[in-house]
Every structure is written in structure tokens, then in C-alpha cells.
Design an enzyme around this catalytic site. Structure first.
Site, mmCIF file in Angstrom:
data_model
loop_
_atom_site.group_PDB
_atom_site.id
_atom_site.type_symbol
_atom_site.label_atom_id
_atom_site.label_comp_id
_atom_site.label_asym_id
_atom_site.label_seq_id
_atom_site.Cartn_x
_atom_site.Cartn_y
_atom_site.Cartn_z
ATOM 1 N N ASP A 1 -47.220 4.326 -3.653
ATOM 2 C CA ASP A 1 -45.862 4.241 -3.111
ATOM 3 C C ASP A 1 -45.713 2.942 -2.320
ATOM 4 O O ASP A 1 -46.010 2.869 -1.134
ATOM 5 C CB ASP A 1 -45.555 5.448 -2.224
ATOM 6 C CG ASP A 1 -44.125 5.413 -1.687
ATOM 7 O OD1 ASP A 1 -43.434 4.385 -1.887
ATOM 8 O OD2 ASP A 1 -43.696 6.402 -1.080
ATOM 9 N N HIS B 1 -42.163 1.364 4.468
ATOM 10 C CA HIS B 1 -43.389 1.759 5.168
ATOM 11 C C HIS B 1 -44.244 0.576 5.626
ATOM 12 O O HIS B 1 -45.316 0.770 6.183
ATOM 13 C CB HIS B 1 -44.216 2.679 4.271
ATOM 14 C CG HIS B 1 -43.422 3.810 3.705
ATOM 15 N ND1 HIS B 1 -42.871 4.790 4.496
ATOM 16 C CD2 HIS B 1 -43.026 4.097 2.428
ATOM 17 C CE1 HIS B 1 -42.199 5.641 3.732
ATOM 18 N NE2 HIS B 1 -42.274 5.244 2.474
ATOM 19 N N ILE C 1 -41.920 3.291 8.978
ATOM 20 C CA ILE C 1 -42.355 4.686 9.175
ATOM 21 C C ILE C 1 -43.429 5.078 8.154
ATOM 22 O O ILE C 1 -43.569 4.441 7.110
ATOM 23 C CB ILE C 1 -41.158 5.666 9.106
ATOM 24 C CG1 ILE C 1 -40.456 5.594 7.736
ATOM 25 C CG2 ILE C 1 -40.164 5.379 10.229
ATOM 26 C CD1 ILE C 1 -39.368 6.655 7.542
ATOM 27 N N GLY D 1 -43.779 10.121 3.845
ATOM 28 C CA GLY D 1 -43.780 11.576 3.952
ATOM 29 C C GLY D 1 -45.004 12.163 3.265
ATOM 30 O O GLY D 1 -45.689 13.041 3.792
HETATM 31 O O1 HDC Z 1 -34.702 15.643 8.725
HETATM 32 C C1 HDC Z 1 -34.280 14.320 8.920
HETATM 33 C C2 HDC Z 1 -35.498 13.407 8.845
HETATM 34 O O2 HDC Z 1 -35.492 12.304 9.390
HETATM 35 N N1 HDC Z 1 -36.563 13.857 8.173
HETATM 36 C C3 HDC Z 1 -37.779 13.058 7.997
HETATM 37 C C4 HDC Z 1 -37.650 12.209 6.782
HETATM 38 C C5 HDC Z 1 -38.939 11.435 6.541
HETATM 39 O O3 HDC Z 1 -39.545 10.890 7.455
HETATM 40 N N2 HDC Z 1 -39.396 11.408 5.287
HETATM 41 C C6 HDC Z 1 -40.631 10.725 4.958
HETATM 42 C C7 HDC Z 1 -40.526 9.252 5.026
HETATM 43 S S1 HDC Z 1 -39.416 8.554 3.809
HETATM 44 C C8 HDC Z 1 -40.428 8.319 2.413
HETATM 45 O O4 HDC Z 1 -41.581 8.651 2.439
HETATM 46 C C9 HDC Z 1 -39.767 7.717 1.224
HETATM 47 C C10 HDC Z 1 -40.728 7.496 0.068
HETATM 48 O O5 HDC Z 1 -41.333 6.215 0.161
HETATM 49 C C11 HDC Z 1 -39.954 7.573 -1.212
HETATM 50 C C12 HDC Z 1 -39.556 8.986 -1.566
HETATM 51 C C13 HDC Z 1 -40.378 9.465 -2.709
HETATM 52 C C14 HDC Z 1 -39.859 10.740 -3.361
HETATM 53 C C15 HDC Z 1 -40.785 11.214 -4.454
HETATM 54 C C16 HDC Z 1 -40.439 10.685 -5.763
HETATM 55 C C17 HDC Z 1 -41.329 11.210 -6.907
HETATM 56 C C18 HDC Z 1 -33.181 13.989 7.856
HETATM 57 C C19 HDC Z 1 -32.632 12.566 8.121
HETATM 58 C C20 HDC Z 1 -33.743 14.084 6.440
HETATM 59 C C21 HDC Z 1 -32.052 14.997 7.966
HETATM 60 O O6 HDC Z 1 -31.586 15.033 9.282
HETATM 61 P P1 HDC Z 1 -30.015 15.151 9.605
HETATM 62 O O7 HDC Z 1 -29.277 14.075 8.925
HETATM 63 O O8 HDC Z 1 -29.918 15.311 11.092
HETATM 64 O O9 HDC Z 1 -29.633 16.458 8.844
HETATM 65 P P2 HDC Z 1 -29.340 17.915 9.418
HETATM 66 O O10 HDC Z 1 -28.064 17.852 10.210
HETATM 67 O O11 HDC Z 1 -30.573 18.454 10.070
HETATM 68 O O12 HDC Z 1 -29.107 18.736 8.087
HETATM 69 C C22 HDC Z 1 -28.023 18.449 7.217
HETATM 70 C C23 HDC Z 1 -28.201 19.273 5.962
HETATM 71 O O13 HDC Z 1 -29.282 18.772 5.171
HETATM 72 C C24 HDC Z 1 -30.342 19.741 5.061
HETATM 73 N N3 HDC Z 1 -31.610 19.048 5.325
HETATM 74 C C25 HDC Z 1 -32.060 18.616 6.520
HETATM 75 N N4 HDC Z 1 -33.249 18.031 6.389
HETATM 76 C C26 HDC Z 1 -33.573 18.112 5.080
HETATM 77 C C27 HDC Z 1 -32.531 18.757 4.395
HETATM 78 N N5 HDC Z 1 -32.570 18.998 3.082
HETATM 79 C C28 HDC Z 1 -33.674 18.576 2.422
HETATM 80 N N6 HDC Z 1 -34.697 17.946 3.019
HETATM 81 C C29 HDC Z 1 -34.684 17.700 4.359
HETATM 82 N N7 HDC Z 1 -35.724 17.113 4.930
HETATM 83 C C30 HDC Z 1 -30.058 20.770 6.144
HETATM 84 O O14 HDC Z 1 -30.543 22.050 5.758
HETATM 85 C C31 HDC Z 1 -28.557 20.722 6.248
HETATM 86 O O15 HDC Z 1 -27.990 21.487 5.203
HETATM 87 P P3 HDC Z 1 -26.858 22.595 5.551
HETATM 88 O O16 HDC Z 1 -25.768 21.800 6.224
HETATM 89 O O17 HDC Z 1 -26.489 23.152 4.246
HETATM 90 O O18 HDC Z 1 -27.531 23.562 6.493
#
Ligand code: HDC
Length: 279
Positions: free
Chosen positions: A182, A187, A202, A205
Site C-alpha cells: 500500500d 501514509h 497517518i 488502517g
Molecule cells: O471514523 C472516522 C475515522 O477517522 N476513522 C479512521 C479512518 C482511518 O484512519 N483509516 C485508516 C487509514 S486510511 C488508509 O489506510 C487508506 C488506505 O491507504 C487505502 C484504503 C485501502 C482500502 C482497501 C482496498 C482493497 C471517519 C472519518 C471514517 C468517520 O467519522 P465521521 O465522519 O465523524 O463519521 P460519523 O459521524 O461517525 O458517522 C457517519 C456515518 O458513517 C458511518 N461510519 C462511521 N465510521 C465508519 C462508518 N462507516 C464505515 N466505516 C467507518 N469507519 C457511521 O455509522 C454513520 O452512519 P449512520 O449515519 O448511518 O449511523
């Protein structure tokens, strides 16, 4: 039938992956190919499909797509072959599972079956959810469909955890982990991460997923599937604290960042391959 994306590996990829998720030079079964018990951590199952070519472009299915706004939201991994091979030729077949509209954000779920290239046997199955900030509001379904264990959330029990494992990541954790496939600049490159809203690049994940998965496997034994939600970001150098509860054949777990007290993995679960108590 789709062609699939090949992935070939041997002990070099295995050791690099294990080091990327925090194994130490003293963890010989994970870092020394000459160890009698040489093995790869089960979360390696996300790697062979990582760069598999999907039969769609995210930009064609959600509005305003920007790679800088994409975060990994959730991951489900199923291991379908044991022991997990430490070398081989695999082929992954990705497909679009579904698209969800969270208003401010768009969610895309990708599925992928990874097979042994020679025998055609399934080795891994993955579902990856990406959370794309600013790409919602297109009028799609508001929730993912219930697909059983693949979409299940595991709320932690009320009692104190049965086991807690703490591990400090290193400042170089993302720099090493990215070599397993990745190469997302989010990152490593501060110029890129700033545009996405992060002063400091960061951690992947799937890197802290691997570290938490290691805590589960080292405490309770091998699992056949694992599912997590990425609830918060982690910076390289921060300390991860994984709290685990054994509930029948499942380990329910969550991981916090010690320095902030915030969850980075929430409502996670791993289905054990065998209940250690009955072995
Ligand atoms: O939860 C917040 C956040 O910051 N999470 C951490 C994200 C992170 O660090 N991820 C890892 C690093 S990125 C990465 O590694 C990328 C990689 O290089 C490439 C990807 C590869 C993929 C693989 C391909 C093969 C955040 C920002 C995600 C959400 O926070 P908020 O905007 O505050 O949302 P919130 O108000 O809590 O919720 C809104 C609605 O969305 C749903 N939800 C929340 N977190 C979720 C999520 N859905 C899926 N995944 C999540 N992590 C909530 O349930 C909510 O839905 P509803 O309104 O229906 O209740």
C-alpha cells in the site's frame, strides 16, 4: 470470466509483512525463515489482493471523488486455507459489493476472492469498505445490506476485558508497512496528507488491523475470520492497546490509542479456528 490479478510471494514478503505489523527480531517464527515454526500472521490475507485491479473506477460511481479524501473504513477477512502458505502464486478476483450514501460521505465496498493460481482453491476472501469524505449525497442506499458475519458489528461486553495487550508502534511503522503493497502517499508524504486534513501522515488502517490481529492470535490462537471498523486514526509512534473478550468461539475486541484514549478499532470480532479450551 475476469482475468484476476496475480500475486507471487515467498519468505521475503512474509518477513517484511510481519515486521510491518510490529514483529521484533526476537519473534523468530515470524522473522526467520529457518525457524521450524516459520509462519505468516493471518492478517497477511489482505495483502495479495491489495493491488488487484477492480472492474470499476471509484470516480465513476461516487461524485467528487478525491483520493486525498479516501479513508479505509472497515475490513473483513476470511482465511479459507490452513496452514496459511508462506509462499505461493495467488490470483485475486475483485468485484463491487455495494455503494452506500452517508450524506456527507460515500462508501464503496469491494469484495475479492484470492485463489491458489495452480490448484484454483480459495485461500482468502476480503471485503474492504472505503469511506470517501465529500462524496455522498447522490441518493443511494443509506445502510449496507446485512450480509451476516461479513457486516456484523461486535459491541464489547460490559465486563472488564479478558485480556489486554499493549504495543507501541515505531516512528517508521508506516514507512515499513507500505513496502508490503500500500504505497498510498497519505501514509508517508506530509504534503499529500495535509490536503487530506492530516498534518502528519497517518498509519495505514491495515497496519494497525495487523497489529490488533496479532494481539488476538497470540492471545487466543488462530482465527478463521476477522472484522473491524476503523473508528479513528493512528499516528506512527503511538501506542495501541487492544482489549479482548472471549465469547464462545469469537474474540470480541477493540483497540485504543493510549496517548489519546480514543478508539481506532471498534466493534471488532474474530471467529476462532478452534476453541483452544476444547483442543
Ligand atoms: O471514523 C472516522 C475515522 O477517522 N476513522 C479512521 C479512518 C482511518 O484512519 N483509516 C485508516 C487509514 S486510511 C488508509 O489506510 C487508506 C488506505 O491507504 C487505502 C484504503 C485501502 C482500502 C482497501 C482496498 C482493497 C471517519 C472519518 C471514517 C468517520 O467519522 P465521521 O465522519 O465523524 O463519521 P460519523 O459521524 O461517525 O458517522 C457517519 C456515518 O458513517 C458511518 N461510519 C462511521 N465510521 C465508519 C462508518 N462507516 C464505515 N466505516 C467507518 N469507519 C457511521 O455509522 C454513520 O452512519 P449512520 O449515519 O448511518 O449511523
Amino acid at each position: 470470466k475476469a482475468e484476476g490479478t496475480p500475486y507471487e510471494y515467498d519468505d521475503r514478503e512474509v518477513i517484511l509483512y510481519n515486521l510491518g505489523v510490529g514483529c521484533k527480531r526476537t519473534d523468530l517464527p515470524y522473522v526467520f525463515e529457518g525457524d521450524d515454526n516459520f509462519q505468516v500472521l493471518p492478517t497477511f490475507g489482505v495483502i495479495p489482493t491489495f493491488n488487484a485491479v477492480a472492474p470499476y473506477n471509484i470516480g465513476d460511481i461516487v461524485p467528487n471523488f478525491s483520493p486525498m479524501m479516501l479513508l479505509h473504513g472497515e475490513q473483513y477477512l476470511e482465511i479459507r486455507k490452513f496452514p496459511i502458505p508462506t509462499s505461493g502464486k495467488l490470483v485475486s478476483y475483485p468485484s463491487l459489493v455495494e455503494v452506500v450514501d452517508k450524506g456527507k460521505a460515500g462508501i464503496v465496498i469491494n469484495g475479492s476472492t484470492t485463489k491458489d493460481a495452480n490448484t484454483g482453491e480459495d485461500v482468502f476472501y476480503n471485503e474492504s469498505t472505503v469511506f470517501i469524505r465529500g462524496s455522498g449525497g447522490f441518493g443511494g442506499a443509506k445502510q449496507p445490506t446485512d450480509r451476516g458475519v461479513k457486516t456484523r458489528a461486535y459491541p464489547p461486553p460490559k465486563r472488564a476485558p479478558d485480556a489486554v495487550v499493549e504495543e507501541k508502534t515505531t516512528d517508521e511503522q508506516a514507512a515499513i508497512y507500505r513496502l508490503s503493497g500500500d504505497r498510498n502517499p497519505l501514509h508517508i508524504d506530509p504534503e499529500f496528507s495535509k490536503v487530506g486534513g492530516f498534518e502528519t501522515p497517518i498509519l495505514h488502517g491495515l497496519c494497525f488491523f495487523g497489529i490488533s490481529g496479532k494481539h488476538v492470535v497470540q492471545t487466543f490462537g488462530m482465527f478463521r475470520s476477522i472484522r473491524v471498523r476503523f473508528a479513528g486514526t493512528v499516528l506512527p509512534g503511538q501506542t495501541l492497546v487492544t482489549e479482548m473478550w472471549k465469547e464462545k468461539n469469537t474474540v470480541v475486541f477493540q483497540t485504543k490509542v493510549k496517548e489519546t484514549g480514543k478508539l481506532c478499532i471498534a466493534s471488532a470480532g474474530a471467529e476462532l479456528l478452534a476453541d483452544k479450551g476444547k483442543l
